[in-house]
Motif scaffolding. Sequence first.
Motif, PDB file in Angstrom:
ATOM      1  N   GLU A   1     -11.511  -2.394  -2.895  1.00  0.00           N
ATOM      2  CA  GLU A   1     -10.918  -3.325  -3.842  1.00  0.00           C
ATOM      3  C   GLU A   1     -11.356  -2.905  -5.238  1.00  0.00           C
ATOM      4  O   GLU A   1     -12.464  -2.390  -5.430  1.00  0.00           O
ATOM      5  CB  GLU A   1     -11.402  -4.742  -3.544  1.00  0.00           C
ATOM      6  CG  GLU A   1     -10.461  -5.472  -2.615  1.00  0.00           C
ATOM      7  CD  GLU A   1     -10.926  -6.883  -2.367  1.00  0.00           C
ATOM      8  OE1 GLU A   1     -10.228  -7.790  -2.777  1.00  0.00           O
ATOM      9  OE2 GLU A   1     -11.999  -7.030  -1.780  1.00  0.00           O
ATOM     10  N   GLY A   2     -10.517  -3.113  -6.188  1.00  0.00           N
ATOM     11  CA  GLY A   2     -10.910  -2.753  -7.546  1.00  0.00           C
ATOM     12  C   GLY A   2     -10.226  -1.485  -8.013  1.00  0.00           C
ATOM     13  O   GLY A   2      -9.884  -1.374  -9.179  1.00  0.00           O
ATOM     14  N   THR A   3      -9.983  -0.524  -7.089  1.00  0.00           N
ATOM     15  CA  THR A   3      -9.258   0.673  -7.499  1.00  0.00           C
ATOM     16  C   THR A   3      -7.823   0.257  -7.836  1.00  0.00           C
ATOM     17  O   THR A   3      -7.310  -0.700  -7.290  1.00  0.00           O
ATOM     18  CB  THR A   3      -9.205   1.746  -6.389  1.00  0.00           C
ATOM     19  OG1 THR A   3      -8.970   1.087  -5.159  1.00  0.00           O
ATOM     20  CG2 THR A   3     -10.453   2.568  -6.319  1.00  0.00           C
ATOM     21  N   SER A   4      -7.219   0.985  -8.737  1.00  0.00           N
ATOM     22  CA  SER A   4      -5.897   0.579  -9.200  1.00  0.00           C
ATOM     23  C   SER A   4      -4.880   0.680  -8.064  1.00  0.00           C
ATOM     24  O   SER A   4      -5.092   1.403  -7.092  1.00  0.00           O
ATOM     25  CB  SER A   4      -5.448   1.464 -10.354  1.00  0.00           C
ATOM     26  OG  SER A   4      -4.884   2.638  -9.845  1.00  0.00           O
ATOM     27  N   GLN A   5      -3.794  -0.074  -8.213  1.00  0.00           N
ATOM     28  CA  GLN A   5      -2.832  -0.141  -7.111  1.00  0.00           C
ATOM     29  C   GLN A   5      -2.211   1.211  -6.799  1.00  0.00           C
ATOM     30  O   GLN A   5      -2.049   1.561  -5.631  1.00  0.00           O
ATOM     31  CB  GLN A   5      -1.742  -1.159  -7.441  1.00  0.00           C
ATOM     32  CG  GLN A   5      -1.161  -1.750  -6.171  1.00  0.00           C
ATOM     33  CD  GLN A   5       0.142  -2.462  -6.414  1.00  0.00           C
ATOM     34  OE1 GLN A   5       0.654  -2.513  -7.506  1.00  0.00           O
ATOM     35  NE2 GLN A   5       0.702  -3.015  -5.365  1.00  0.00           N
ATOM     36  N   THR A   6      -1.907   1.983  -7.842  1.00  0.00           N
ATOM     37  CA  THR A   6      -1.264   3.275  -7.572  1.00  0.00           C
ATOM     38  C   THR A   6      -2.215   4.237  -6.867  1.00  0.00           C
ATOM     39  O   THR A   6      -1.795   4.967  -5.972  1.00  0.00           O
ATOM     40  CB  THR A   6      -0.751   3.932  -8.866  1.00  0.00           C
ATOM     41  OG1 THR A   6      -1.579   3.541  -9.933  1.00  0.00           O
ATOM     42  CG2 THR A   6       0.689   3.568  -9.139  1.00  0.00           C
ATOM     43  N   THR A   7      -3.499   4.226  -7.255  1.00  0.00           N
ATOM     44  CA  THR A   7      -4.462   5.093  -6.561  1.00  0.00           C
ATOM     45  C   THR A   7      -4.578   4.646  -5.114  1.00  0.00           C
ATOM     46  O   THR A   7      -4.541   5.471  -4.189  1.00  0.00           O
ATOM     47  CB  THR A   7      -5.873   4.983  -7.181  1.00  0.00           C
ATOM     48  OG1 THR A   7      -5.778   4.418  -8.457  1.00  0.00           O
ATOM     49  CG2 THR A   7      -6.571   6.303  -7.197  1.00  0.00           C
ATOM     50  N   GLN A   8      -4.705   3.323  -4.940  1.00  0.00           N
ATOM     51  CA  GLN A   8      -4.809   2.767  -3.607  1.00  0.00           C
ATOM     52  C   GLN A   8      -3.624   3.194  -2.753  1.00  0.00           C
ATOM     53  O   GLN A   8      -3.795   3.642  -1.629  1.00  0.00           O
ATOM     54  CB  GLN A   8      -4.792   1.245  -3.748  1.00  0.00           C
ATOM     55  CG  GLN A   8      -5.868   0.550  -2.993  1.00  0.00           C
ATOM     56  CD  GLN A   8      -5.883  -0.926  -3.325  1.00  0.00           C
ATOM     57  OE1 GLN A   8      -4.835  -1.538  -3.569  1.00  0.00           O
ATOM     58  NE2 GLN A   8      -7.044  -1.516  -3.323  1.00  0.00           N
ATOM     59  N   GLN A   9      -2.418   3.081  -3.349  1.00  0.00           N
ATOM     60  CA  GLN A   9      -1.209   3.431  -2.609  1.00  0.00           C
ATOM     61  C   GLN A   9      -1.194   4.899  -2.230  1.00  0.00           C
ATOM     62  O   GLN A   9      -0.887   5.246  -1.106  1.00  0.00           O
ATOM     63  CB  GLN A   9       0.033   3.100  -3.435  1.00  0.00           C
ATOM     64  CG  GLN A   9       0.334   1.629  -3.466  1.00  0.00           C
ATOM     65  CD  GLN A   9       1.638   1.331  -4.162  1.00  0.00           C
ATOM     66  OE1 GLN A   9       2.222   2.199  -4.796  1.00  0.00           O
ATOM     67  NE2 GLN A   9       2.095   0.106  -4.045  1.00  0.00           N
TER      68      GLN A   9
ATOM     69  N   TYR B   1       0.828  -1.212   0.000  1.00  0.00           N
ATOM     70  CA  TYR B   1       0.000   0.000   0.000  1.00  0.00           C
ATOM     71  C   TYR B   1       0.861   1.260   0.000  1.00  0.00           C
ATOM     72  O   TYR B   1       0.414   2.325   0.371  1.00  0.00           O
ATOM     73  CB  TYR B   1      -0.972  -0.020   1.188  1.00  0.00           C
ATOM     74  CG  TYR B   1      -2.268  -0.729   0.868  1.00  0.00           C
ATOM     75  CD1 TYR B   1      -2.281  -2.071   0.516  1.00  0.00           C
ATOM     76  CD2 TYR B   1      -3.486  -0.049   0.904  1.00  0.00           C
ATOM     77  CE1 TYR B   1      -3.456  -2.718   0.207  1.00  0.00           C
ATOM     78  CE2 TYR B   1      -4.676  -0.692   0.598  1.00  0.00           C
ATOM     79  CZ  TYR B   1      -4.648  -2.038   0.248  1.00  0.00           C
ATOM     80  OH  TYR B   1      -5.820  -2.676  -0.053  1.00  0.00           O
TER      81      TYR B   1
END
Lengths: 338, 157
Positions: free
Chosen positions: B5-13, A197
């Motif tokens: 869940e479902g949002t892209s990894q970079t947005t999530q990060q 994350y």
Amino acid sequence: MATKRIGPQTVRFDRPPVIIGAAAVAGPEEAQGPLGHEFDQTYPDLTIGLSSFEKAERQMMIDACRLALRRAGITEKPPAVDYFLAGDLLNQLITASFSGLEIGVPMYGLYGACSTFSEALAIGAKLIDGGFADRVLCAVSSHVGSAERQYRYPTEYGSQKKPYAQHTVTGAGAVVLAASGTGPRITYCTTGKVVDYGVADPFNQGAAMAPAAVDTIEAHLRETGRSVEDYDLIVTGDLASFGYEMAVKLAADRNLRLAKNYRDCGVMVYDLSRQNVNAGGSGCASSAIVTCGHLLKEMARGRLRRLLVVATGALFSPTSFQQGENIPTIAHAVAVEA
Amino acid sequence: MTIREGTSQTTQQSLYRRMVLKAEPGPPRLRNAVMAFVSGGLVCMVGEGITDFWERVLRISHKQAADPTVATLIFLASLLTGLGYFDKLARYAGAGLAVPVTGFANAMTASAMEFKREGLIFGIGGRMFQLAGAVIVYGVVTAFLVGIITGIVRLVR
């Protein structure tokens, strides 16, 4: 056909393996913490009279194994167990491997950073329910001296720590699992996926690991059809106070209410207001000594019936963070029922 | 803000990183600054005392007494490290002990003590400069650059 799988991450044991013996040994600071009286053995100093922290950590793991085996009524030498599953935080798993030399039974060394405790329980339970073993000995350890020198600074180096930094728990926990007997049973296990994350601060492992814990808890509940309230207690391994706060927030975002039946072993093991440990404990021993020393005893006392242990691991190394990589994390959940 | 869940990894990060930064308890800056000011001042005061002492005992000039003073401070800081007090003091004093030569002495002694179990060569010898090495390298580089600049300025004048 894998009949025991009930979801992409979770398995249900047909003949749930029994915890027939468990023991926790702890260092001086843990002995002074609120759970100090619960540990099976405590040591007055960090080196316990040996010439290095690494040797002391190894002795702690061996002591925990010996005590857990005795609890389980296993007195032979080498012990009558089919496998020894063990892990720790030191490079090349030296604590686990050198303890394996002493224990003298077939062994698998495991590394899941601080999640190794529930990793060992899950694999041990699978070996038993799969019919590959009758008894399995699982053990993990960590030591503040050996971990600090490997991950951070020499022990006598003077520096100011950030308030969210954590303190490695010194101690070891061991569990003897068996196909039959009396004791609490491992009913489900949910294997975590590695998540990232975006946290890169090695002093902020709690925040790095919180998403892994929430992911695994969410997957566990979804795949078993259970709810948070179905458990008397859900514990994470070593998020400490700041990671705990982040986990509660993240869970709330996903409509999971982690509240009064959710605690963190890293917070439970120390008295945060009195002991100089910043946000709380970390390390393999955090979840292990709180579970083996306190929670399993609470189950025996009848105060807990259903427990979900979610040990959390930060899968980084000094090399990876110095090269600017984020901290990937993982969490494995194991359901223990009286 | 929610992270699903479902949002892209970079947005999530980036969402999570922001969430962490917002909630992260900061260090007690004011208290740390005051403690560093007071403790750093005390170290300097002690240093001045030691300078006066050597000046009188060795009958040397104030400037000449600086070298034995540094050696004495290094000795004291290393002794406190060895006895296990330095890290406890530094927890409160922070930069007040880290910036003077005491911090350098602690970094050397702590490393030497930590790695003595790996032997004299690879342990103490190889790793004594683990923390202090950077100070030496960049200290020398800075001195070199300042020296060149001073030289050029003098030439131009």
